[in-house]
Motif scaffolding. Structure first.
Motif, short mmCIF file in Angstrom:
data_model
loop_
_atom_site.label_atom_id
_atom_site.label_comp_id
_atom_site.label_asym_id
_atom_site.label_seq_id
_atom_site.Cartn_x
_atom_site.Cartn_y
_atom_site.Cartn_z
N HIS A 260 0.68 -1.46 0.34
CA HIS A 260 -0.05 0.15 0.02
C HIS A 260 0.16 0.79 0.18
O HIS A 260 1.46 1.76 1.47
CB HIS A 260 -1.00 0.02 1.24
CG HIS A 260 -1.66 0.87 1.39
ND1 HIS A 260 -2.28 1.25 2.96
CD2 HIS A 260 -3.13 1.84 0.25
CE1 HIS A 260 -3.19 2.52 2.38
NE2 HIS A 260 -3.04 2.74 1.81
N THR A 261 1.06 1.85 -1.34
CA THR A 261 2.17 2.40 -1.30
C THR A 261 1.64 4.31 -0.93
O THR A 261 0.80 4.47 -0.42
CB THR A 261 2.72 2.62 -2.84
OG1 THR A 261 2.04 2.93 -3.96
CG2 THR A 261 3.48 1.45 -2.81
N THR A 262 2.19 5.16 -2.30
CA THR A 262 2.30 6.28 -1.86
C THR A 262 0.75 7.01 -2.77
O THR A 262 0.92 6.42 -3.51
CB THR A 262 2.95 7.54 -2.20
OG1 THR A 262 3.86 7.37 -3.36
CG2 THR A 262 3.83 7.69 -0.85
N HIS A 263 0.23 7.89 -2.98
CA HIS A 263 -0.98 8.62 -3.89
C HIS A 263 -0.46 8.59 -4.69
O HIS A 263 1.09 9.65 -5.28
CB HIS A 263 -1.23 9.68 -3.06
CG HIS A 263 -2.76 9.88 -3.92
ND1 HIS A 263 -3.15 9.26 -4.57
CD2 HIS A 263 -3.56 11.15 -3.73
CE1 HIS A 263 -4.43 10.03 -5.48
NE2 HIS A 263 -5.10 10.40 -4.87
N ARG B 227 1.50 6.37 -6.94
CA ARG B 227 2.59 5.72 -7.21
C ARG B 227 2.93 4.68 -7.09
O ARG B 227 3.84 4.02 -6.85
CB ARG B 227 4.00 6.11 -5.89
CG ARG B 227 3.93 7.73 -5.92
CD ARG B 227 3.97 8.67 -7.10
NE ARG B 227 3.23 9.99 -6.68
CZ ARG B 227 3.18 10.96 -7.60
NH1 ARG B 227 3.14 10.36 -8.85
NH2 ARG B 227 2.31 11.94 -6.73
N PRO C 4 4.55 3.02 -10.52
CA PRO C 4 6.43 3.12 -10.69
C PRO C 4 6.49 1.93 -9.24
O PRO C 4 7.76 1.43 -9.35
CB PRO C 4 6.50 4.12 -10.10
CG PRO C 4 6.06 5.21 -9.98
CD PRO C 4 4.17 4.26 -10.29
N PHE C 5 6.41 2.11 -8.48
CA PHE C 5 6.92 1.09 -7.31
C PHE C 5 6.67 -0.60 -8.02
O PHE C 5 7.61 -0.95 -7.57
CB PHE C 5 5.47 1.40 -5.85
CG PHE C 5 5.94 0.41 -4.73
CD1 PHE C 5 6.65 0.92 -3.57
CD2 PHE C 5 6.00 -1.15 -5.30
CE1 PHE C 5 6.77 0.41 -2.12
CE2 PHE C 5 6.19 -1.69 -3.45
CZ PHE C 5 7.12 -1.07 -2.29
N THR D 101 6.84 -1.18 -10.90
CA THR D 101 7.72 -1.38 -11.71
C THR D 101 8.69 -1.62 -11.28
O THR D 101 9.32 -2.80 -11.86
CB THR D 101 7.96 0.39 -12.31
OG1 THR D 101 6.54 0.49 -12.77
CG2 THR D 101 9.74 0.17 -13.40
N GLY D 102 9.14 -1.33 -9.73
CA GLY D 102 10.81 -1.84 -9.29
C GLY D 102 10.90 -3.11 -9.05
O GLY D 102 11.42 -3.91 -8.80
N ASN E 20 1.06 10.49 -15.42
CA ASN E 20 2.30 10.19 -16.28
C ASN E 20 3.15 9.08 -15.82
O ASN E 20 3.94 8.45 -16.74
CB ASN E 20 3.16 11.42 -15.51
CG ASN E 20 3.97 11.53 -15.90
OD1 ASN E 20 4.39 11.62 -17.51
ND2 ASN E 20 5.36 11.86 -15.52
N HIS E 21 2.76 7.94 -14.65
CA HIS E 21 3.62 6.83 -15.10
C HIS E 21 2.61 6.18 -16.07
O HIS E 21 3.16 4.88 -16.11
CB HIS E 21 3.42 6.08 -13.20
CG HIS E 21 4.52 7.40 -12.41
ND1 HIS E 21 5.24 8.41 -12.34
CD2 HIS E 21 3.46 7.91 -11.59
CE1 HIS E 21 5.90 8.83 -11.64
NE2 HIS E 21 4.88 8.64 -10.52
#
Ligand code: SF4
Lengths: 283, 181, 385
Positions: free
Chosen positions: A72-75, A77, A80-81, A83-84, A109-110
């Protein structure tokens, strides 16, 4: 005497110790989670190799309820998370499960760049036309004229058509369903779980508490009824023709499904070609 | 000589930075000295007066920038004009004789010149002009060991061009030696 | 654990600080890089993009710094040692996900080749203006580790150190280079792989049934797993309990945040690296870091020639700040002189720790160059009065 309750078939896929969930009664997000778990179950995938990433928002909470490695990441993102995560361990099937605001506004954008790269990710975009977690503000998907807490006189901005955005940017699988189409949605989810490449499923989903109420559309059930009466299945439809207008027909179906090399395929292929033996192939 | 400050200036594409890099590498890797190189970046570094700076010292270098160069290598007129004043009327000026026409006012500056572009062209490739210049510099100043310089040239130029570049270096070196005779 | 020889370019090299930082990362075992070009840090990314195919690493140029930072966190949870690199504006954009890294205790390294700010400021010229941002830039309470190298050699050595610390303490760790160090070329000696000590990731040996992702060990650091290991972990930026589950209340918040802060502070002595010189009889101590410490050395020499008893304390780690030591020294000396290429940042830490026992003098420089040694010398003289 205690009644022995039969376990729900998707219980093993959920973090039952976190239930009850936070979603409102008749919210459609739960339905999408159910479909996703059914897809996992039907395919008998080794859950060890599946990971889920969410951003922030009502749908962003999905990661917290599914009993696999979940982030559960950031708004904005989540992509990209993911992706990594995917590139670090290409064996993983990585699913980004998030909302329209998270993926298409702050994370837009991502989204477009991951599509351009054909990053091997599954994007499940729950589109409820509104910002739920923050209390019903206008989203980049809110239909024209719809009422939200920051468009109290009706929305005057043209929304994104998510399948068209995805397709234009290079997504190799694009489908749209509503939360009513549980069998077809589940099948779509099974398909994307078995393919490679940037795969996008948009799910038009009822937000009873905010979207329906502000627009006097009744409750979740009324929205489901509306989907029932107004969705039209059109596989292969040209994505530019499937804009969603306020309380008008919703075109659903699978629009794109094509095999193309992923980011990692192209990297490995290109570098092998250029560097030959000396290249240490990634993963 | 404990510490030498050096500036190389020229226009983009002349290999200004590579020249400074090679001298610095020769000094610090093959000649047991310390060498700190800095360079200008950004739009001003891409024009006709780009510049690389080098400090060479027997001791550890603290202050990273040059204050007053003891040696300046000028490969373009603009570079010469822009930086000549920083020498404050002293030191060694080495320049490309067909590209730079130094003023006559600074009498205490020792001047040495070489038609390095012409020499490079005669060797077949104009691009090795800077290496000719490095050979000349090595002979003029004696600052860095001859073999160290050659080693640095050999290990810094694109693979396959070592021989040509070493020839360029020799030509520059010999040009000064012959002149002296 | 020793470094994998495949990534170690043993030998003497003539490298700029950016390239040396890249080599340090590769030697340290970094195999995932996500970044976005920005002057003066771009050369780090360029070097890594050229070197990674030969060492089994994956390089991706992301669409922005927000994505770059998020991607390295994802990669860390995928099992890689991961890094990003940036400067000024890009560092600002990374802040939110640096917070996520701190909250989820994700090992990762962020190199910031500092340039003059604010805003676009001086893209090609030096600054040390992100020192406080490194420490406080993301919202909320947390601690990070930051290291400031003063030469290409240190850019190599301390990038390895940064990776090791980030693994040991499971915390985003910053290598705070600056444009001068990043763009300066000097000799860099890369030792043989067997001489490079590498901190392995703290993977748990517990079974999935026993394991709790945020249950701390004795040193306050929890053990890690990676996605795909079968532990079904949930990792969130929300306040969470030992199981990793979000719990939104003040008790769980207190336990978590206190530990995030304590894990660095309690272990500060193990983390902090400083260099002290002639501290014993000093009346004035110059406290400096990064490129400024090299310039300050010249000022110190000038002062000593003048008969002034001046000592030097160079901070290699700037965060955590060597609070204990500075407090101790404050009782022994007249004053601290703090030159920085900013309008005064770390000087406030020095002043705080001086506790009124010693005077604190800032020698500011607003960026675009390094100090004139004379200015620091003048301040030393003033401090002696
Ligand atoms: S606010 Fe809307 S989207 Fe959010 S949980 Fe409630 S019904 Fe679902």
């Amino acid at each position: 005497m205690m009644q022995t309750q039969k376990e729900h078939p998707i219980a093993p896929f959920l973090r039952m110790d976190r239930i009850p969930h936070i979603w409102c009664p008749t919210c459609g997000i739960g339905t999408t989670v159910k479909c996703f778990c059914s897809a996992l179950s039907n395919l008998k995938i080794d859950l060890k190799n599946v990971a889920i990433v969410s951003g922030i928002g009502c749908t962003g909470r999905v990661a917290g309820y599914i009993n696999i490695d979940s982030f559960h990441t950031t708004h904005g993102r989540a992509i990209p998370f993911a992706t990594g995560l995917k590139l670090a361990n290409p064996k993983l099937k990585v699913i980004v499960f998030s909302g329209d605001g998270d993926l298409i506004a702050i994370g837009g954008n991502h989204f477009i760049h991951a599509a351009r790269r054909n990053m091997d990710l599954i994007i499940i975009c729950v589109n409820n036309f509104i910002y739920g977690m923050t209390g019903g503000q206008v989203a980049p998907t809110t239909p024209l004229t719809a009422n939200t807490s920051t468009t109290p006189y009706g929305n005057n901005e043209k929304p994104f058509n998510i399948p068209h955005l995805a397709a234009s940017c290079g997504a190799t699988y694009v489908a749209r369903w509503t939360a009513l189409h549980i069998r077809r949605l589940t099948r779509s989810m099974e398909e994307v779980l078995q393919r490679k490449g940037f795969s996008v499923i948009e799910i038009v989903t009822p937000c009873a508490t905010l979207y329906a109420r502000r627009n006097r559309l009744g409750d979740g059930l009324n929205l489901m009824q509306f989907y029932h009466d107004n969705s039209e299945i059109k596989h292969g439809a040209d994505t530019k023709d499937i804009d969603i207008e306020f309380q008008k027909k919703i075109v659903v179906g699978k629009f794109i499904d094509e095999d193309k090399p992923t980011f990692l395929d192209l990297i490995n292929e290109g570098l092998s070609r250029k560097l030959g033996e000396k290249f240490i192939k990634y993963a | 000589m404990a510490k030498t400050e050096l500036r190389i200036t020229g226009f983009g594409g002349q290999g200004v930075i590579l020249s400074a890099y090679i001298i610095g590498k020769a000094a610090s890797i093959f000649d047991n000295k310390y060498a700190t190189m800095t360079q200008s970046f950004g739009p001003e570094a891409r024009g006709s007066a780009c510049s690389a700076q080098l400090i060479i010292s027997e001791e550890k270098i603290l202050y990273p920038y040059i204050i007053k160069p003891n040696i300046m290598i000028a490969m373009s007129q603009e570079g010469y004009e822009k930086y000549e004043a920083t020498m404050k009327g002293e030191g060694i000026l080495i320049y490309e004789s067909n590209l730079v026409k130094p003023g006559k006012n600074r009498t205490k500056i020792k001047k040495y010149c070489i038609p390095s572009t012409k020499i490079a062209e005669d060797l077949g490739r104009r691009i090795i002009q800077n290496i000719v210049m490095l050979g000349f510099f090595t002979a003029v100043t004696g600052l860095i060991d001859y073999n160290a310089m050659k080693e640095a040239v050999k290990t810094s130029v694109p693979r396959g061009t070592e021989e040509l570049n070493l020839k360029a270096f020799e030509s520059g070196y010999e040009y000064f030696k012959k002149q002296k005779k | 654990m020793k470094a994998d020889p495949i990534g170690v370019l043993t030998g003497s090299h003539y490298l700029d600080g950016d390239h040396a930082c890249a080599e340090g990362a590769i030697a340290a075992g970094c195999r995932f890089f996500a970044g976005y070009p920005i002057t003066p840090s771009t050369e780090v990314a360029e070097r890594i993009s050229a070197r990674f195919p030969y060492v089994g690493g994956i390089f991706i140029q992301m669409e922005d710094e927000l994505g770059s930072m998020a991607a390295i966190l994802g990669a860390a949870w995928g099992g890689k040692k991961a890094m990003t690199v940036t400067s000024g504006p890009g560092f600002s954009l990374m802040m939110e996900n640096i917070g996520l890294g701190a909250m989820t205790e994700t090992p990762c390294v962020i190199a910031n080749v500092q340039r003059g700010g604010p805003s676009t400021g001086l893209p090609t010229l030096v600054g040390q203006q992100d020192i406080m941002q490194a420490r406080w830039g993301s919202h909320g309470d947390y601690e990070i580790i930051a290291i400031a190298p003063d030469s290409p050699q240190e850019a190599f050595d301390f990038t390895i150190k940064a990776f090791n610390l980030s693994e040991k303490y499971r915390v985003p760790t910053m290598v705070m280079l600056d444009e001068c160090v990043g763009h300066m070329t000097e000799r860099v000696i890369i030792p043989p792989a067997e001489e490079i000590e590498i901190e392995p990731r703290r993977y748990t040996k517990l079974s999935p049934e026993e394991y709790l992702p945020y249950k701390p060990c004795e040193d306050l650091i929890p053990e890690m797993v990676k996605a795909g290991d079968g532990y079904n972990v949930h990792i969130t930026g929300l306040t969470h309990n030992e199981k990793g589950y979000p719990i939104i209340n003040e008790e769980v918040q207190a336990v978590l945040v206190k530990r995030l802060v304590d894990k660095i502070n309690v272990n500060a002595e193990d983390i902090i690296i400083t260099e002290e010189e002639e501290i014993e009889n000093a009346e004035v101590i110059v406290i400096s870091y990064g490129i400024t410490s090299r310039v300050a050395r010249m000022s110190i020499d000038l002062a000593r020639k003048d008969g002034i008893k001046v000592g030097s304390m160079r901070l290699i780690t700037i965060w955590p700040f060597p609070e204990k030591r500075v407090k101790e020294l404050a009782k022994k000396v007249k004053a601290f002189v703090v030159p920085e290429i900013n309008a005064g940042q770390l000087v406030y830490e020095v002043e705080r720790c001086a506790c009124g026992n010693a005077n604190t003098y800032l020698v500011p420089h607003y960026g675009g160059g390094v100090h004139n040694p004379q200015d620091i010398f003048d301040k030393i003289k003033e401090a002696m009065k």
